[in-house]
Each structure stands twice: as structure tokens, then as C-alpha cells.
Design a protein around this motif. Structure first.
Motif: not given
Length: 473
Positions: A89-97, A138-149, A407-415
Motif C-alpha cells: 500500500l504505497e503512501g500509506a500508514t499501517l496501524m492498529p484498528g 466502514s470507518v475503521g473501528v475494529t473493536a467496541v465496548q457496548s455500554l448499553g443495549a 488525524l484527518a487522514v484517518l478518513r482516507c482508508l486504504k484497508l
């Protein structure tokens, strides 16, 4: 005529470049591990002037991290594996979800926090939650804590995602929030009164297989007749909720706006605090440095519910300015919880919440840690996700550009990948900022329009001013 040896139709090639079962190498210009750097206010960033850097995936896990030659050497030693696919992925940064430590999955996209779905309530809430899961990925969030359902819909969603039946982030589920009769979020369905009732509620949550037990230590802004600055439980009652949760192997989270409730929850030994607004009876956020020191000493994780809209609210009325910077300066472990899923706070605004957190005074490097490794620890996933390291789940994203610079580049997802399998993001349309809609609401009688916290606090302050001006007779 030939016959097939199996009646199952073989899979066809799709658009996922990583399938979560085979070995693969993913490389980019740079890699953020999710760890601190060697100098103050820095992050660990891997680069190599002569080679690409990235990760070797062995199915759903990370098998190696580093420069491409080292990844290729590690791949050669994987037992029984064919040569890995190489995704560069040229030009990209890999990071944790990314991780959101405070979401409400079942009511996302609704105009009221607890819509009345009648006889089809559980069905509608379940479908809402499934939609929320895809929106988050779809916005790059790979883990969540659900605090009410309600109805433990988040528990069912967690299990469906883990089984591969649905795509979504890894979910840590809390089920309905425990509250007092008529207390904040009583509509969720877990009202208690007294110690025996509390014991039963916590044990029933355990029976329903939650990960975290959440209770409402104070009132809230979205429940009529609920004062956010007042505690709803005694210290003894809170301590019982925490001790029973811990005895049964669960983390314990508390919703707490008012200082009184924050103090009692801290004394009770809670693991996580949502909001921590330090709202006083004067209807303002009034920071208590001594209490913050005790929160830090106790190791409590705190989300200040900094949403994308908050800077505009603070600019309009600073009564509710969250003490993010002060908490961090006192050593409190700040994480990225947005209360997403309640009205006017969509999951798709996640990155806007990170930008707002920086605007509220948290350094950018701390925001990234708060959204990755620290967030994972806060929700019970330490050693599992939130870091790009050997043995961790292959939950990762690639963004075009460098988030340490913007931080705005976090909207530009390549993977986006969870457990090594790529997720092809859904189109997520934008929404107008609530601040832009506020002018349309003002001067108009609209019971449907959700109130801002400053409007709710303002009503209490106006009532107090009128009472003070009344003749003392």
C-alpha cells in the motif's frame, strides 16, 4: 455427465484481498505499532529507508512485524504454508484498528434514545445493531465496548460476529444499564432498588453472558427528571455492584456526570468511567484535582465523551467544557469513548470525535494511543488487539498519509481488516453537523429536536435564579 464430489458450491473470488485464513504480507510506507515512542509525546513508528515495512499475517494472527526482508524470511518458516500474498500500500500508514470504548449499537440512527417499536422491538433493535456494526467497520473501528443495549442485543451481535455470521468489530457487551427505578436510562430495562435487587441484577447480567457490567452512578441529560449532578446509588451500593461484577469475572463501568457520583464510583473501585464531566449543582463542569489524582492512582480508564460536535457546543457555552486536558495532566487514562449511537451522535462521526479530542487539549500522540492500545486495555482486550505485534489479532487499518501529522487522514482508508480478513467498506454518507442545524432549531417550537446539554443545564440555572430573586417572605 460428470458428478461433483460435493454438493456445496465452491467459493468464487471476491473483492477481499485478505481472507483471514492464508498467510499474507501487508506493507506500507510506515507502521504505527500502537506503543509509545522513545521520547516524550512520541509514538513508535517503524520505517526503513531501503525497504517497505509491514506485517506478516498467519491467518487471523500477526506472525511478524518489520521490514519486508524480515517478513519474507519469517514467512518461509511458517509450517505448511504456500508463499504468502503480498499486498503493498504505497503512501500509506499501517496501524492498529481504531477502538470506540463507549457505543450504543441498537439505537443508532434513531431520533430518540429509546424508540417504541411495539411488538417488533427486539427485531428492530437487532437489525439496528447489525447496521451499526458495518458502519463502524466502514470507518475503521475494529473493536467496541457496548455500554448499553436493551434485551442483550449486543451480546447476540457479539456472538454472531465472532462466529462469522456477520461482519463487524469485536464487541465487548454490557447488556442493559443497571439504574435505579426511574433513574437515568430506566427504559433499558434493568431497574434496581436496594442491595438484594442489585445482587440479582448483576448475577442476571452474568447469566446472560455480558463482558462488562455498566451502572448509572449519576443522572443523565437524556432522561426526564434525572439530575446529572446527583448520585443515584450510595457508595455501599456501588461497591456491591463492583465487587459482584469482579467476583463473576467482569469489568465494571459507571456512567458519571456529577462529581458526587464520580467520587463514589472511584471509592467503590470501578474500572471505567464514562463522561467524568465533574458537573456541579451549579450546572457547570468544575474540576476537582484531588479526585482526579485518586482516579489516576486507581488506574481508572475514562472517556470524556468528546464528540465531533463538542467544540461547537463549548464555543457556544463553556459550562460543559470537559476537563480532558486536566485529567490527562493528572495522569488519568483517557480513552476514546463517544457515546455513539444515541441521537445526534452517529457512529460515522468517529474520526471527528478524535479531532475534537485533540481540540480539547489532548496531544495528538495521546489521541492515537487512546484510540488503539490504551482503548484495548480499557475494554478488557489487552494482549489481544490494539497493537501491531506478534501474537495479536490481525486487526489493522491502512490510511493514506500520516496520522501523526494530521488525524484527518484517518478518513482516507486504504484497508480495513479484522482477524486478518479484509472488510470492503460500505459507502457511508456524511451528515450535517448538529451545530449547523442549531440555528434552524432556535426560535422554533420543536419537541422532537434533541436538547443540547447546555440547554438542559440552562433550564436548571434559570429556575435557580428565579427562586433566588423571589421575595423572602
Amino acid at each position: 455427465m460428470t458428478t461433483s464430489s460435493t454438493w456445496i458450491t465452491p467459493p468464487t473470488a471476491g473483492s477481499e484481498r485478505l481472507d483471514g485464513t492464508e498467510a499474507a504480507i501487508v506493507t506500507a510506507d510506515r507502521l504505527l505499532t500502537g506503543r509509545r515512542g522513545s521520547t516524550e509525546a512520541s509514538l513508535e513508528v517503524l520505517t526503513d529507508p531501503g525497504h517497505r515495512v509491514g506485517v506478516l499475517l498467519d491467518g487471523s494472527r500477526i506472525a511478524a512485524v518489520g521490514a519486508l526482508p524480515a517478513l519474507q524470511a519469517a514467512a518461509a518458516s511458517l509450517p505448511g504454508r504456500t508463499p504468502p500474498r503480498h499486498l503493498d500500500l504505497e503512501g500509506a500508514t499501517l496501524m492498529p484498528g481504531l477502538i470506540d470504548t463507549h457505543v450504543h449499537l441498537a439505537t443508532s440512527g434513531t431520533d430518540v434514545e429509546y424508540p417504541d417499536y411495539g411488538d417488533l422491538e427486539i427485531q428492530h433493535l437487532t437489525l439496528n445493531a447489525a447496521r451499526s456494526a458495518r458502519e463502524l467497520l466502514s470507518v475503521g473501528v475494529t473493536a467496541v465496548q457496548s455500554l448499553g443495549a436493551r434485551h442483550y442485543v449486543d451480546v447476540a451481535l457479539r456472538d454472531a460476529i465472532a462466529a462469522g455470521s456477520l461482519r463487524g468489530p469485536q464487541v465487548r457487551a454490557a447488556g442493559p444499564q443497571i439504574t435505579t427505578t426511574s433513574g437515568h436510562s430506566w427504559q433499558a430495562g434493568s431497574e434496581v432498588d436496594g442491595l438484594d435487587s442489585i445482587r440479582h441484577a448483576v448475577r442476571y447480567h452474568h447469566k446472560r453472558d455480558v463482558d462488562t457490567v455498566k451502572f448509572m452512578a449519576t443522572g443523565g441529560f437524556t432522561t426526564g427528571g434525572s439530575a446529572p449532578w446527583n448520585a443515584q446509588f450510595t457508595t455501599e451500593e456501588m461497591a456491591l455492584i463492583v465487587s459482584e461484577s469482579h467476583r463473576l469475572g467482569h469489568l465494571c463501568a459507571a456512567h458519571a456526570h456529577g462529581t458526587q457520583g464520580i467520587d463514589r464510583a472511584t471509592v467503590a473501585g470501578v474500572d471505567y468511567l464514562a463522561h467524568a464531566s465533574f458537573v456541579s449543582t451549579a450546572g457547570r463542569s468544575e474540576f476537582d484535582p484531588g479526585l482526579a489524582d485518586r482516579m489516576a492512582e486507581a488506574g481508572i480508564y475514562v472517556d470524556c465523551t468528546v464528540t465531533a460536535e463538542l467544540p461547537a457546543l463549548v464555543a457556544y457555552d463553556d459550562s460543559f467544557a470537559p476537563p480532558v486536558r486536566l485529567l490527562w495532566e493528572h495522569g488519568v487514562r483517557v480513552v476514546t469513548g463517544h457515546d455513539a449511537g444515541i441521537p445526534a451522535i452517529p457512529h460515522r462521526s468517529y474520526v471527528g470525535g478524535l479531532e475534537a479530542l485533540e481540540q480539547m487539549g489532548l496531544p495528538r500522540s495521546e489521541v492515537i494511543l487512546a484510540a488503539t492500545s490504551r482503548a484495548a486495555a480499557a475494554i478488557g482486550l489487552a494482549g489481544v488487539t490494539g497493537v501491531l505485534a506478534v501474537g495479536y489479532d490481525a486487526d489493522l487499518i491502512a490510511v493514506e498519509g500520516d496520522p501523526t501529522q494530521d488525524l484527518a487522514v484517518l478518513r482516507c482508508l486504504k484497508l480495513v481488516a479484522t482477524k486478518g480478513r479484509e472488510f470492503v467498506a460500505d459507502p457511508v454518507p456524511g451528515l450535517a453537523r448538529r451545530a449547523e442545524r442549531r440555528g434552524q432549531q432556535e426560535g422554533r417550537d420543536s419537541q422532537a429536536a434533541p436538547l443540547w446539554p447546555d440547554e438542559i443545564l440552562g433550564a436548571y440555572r434559570d429556575r435557580a435564579r428565579r427562586a433566588a430573586a423571589h421575595p423572602q417572605v
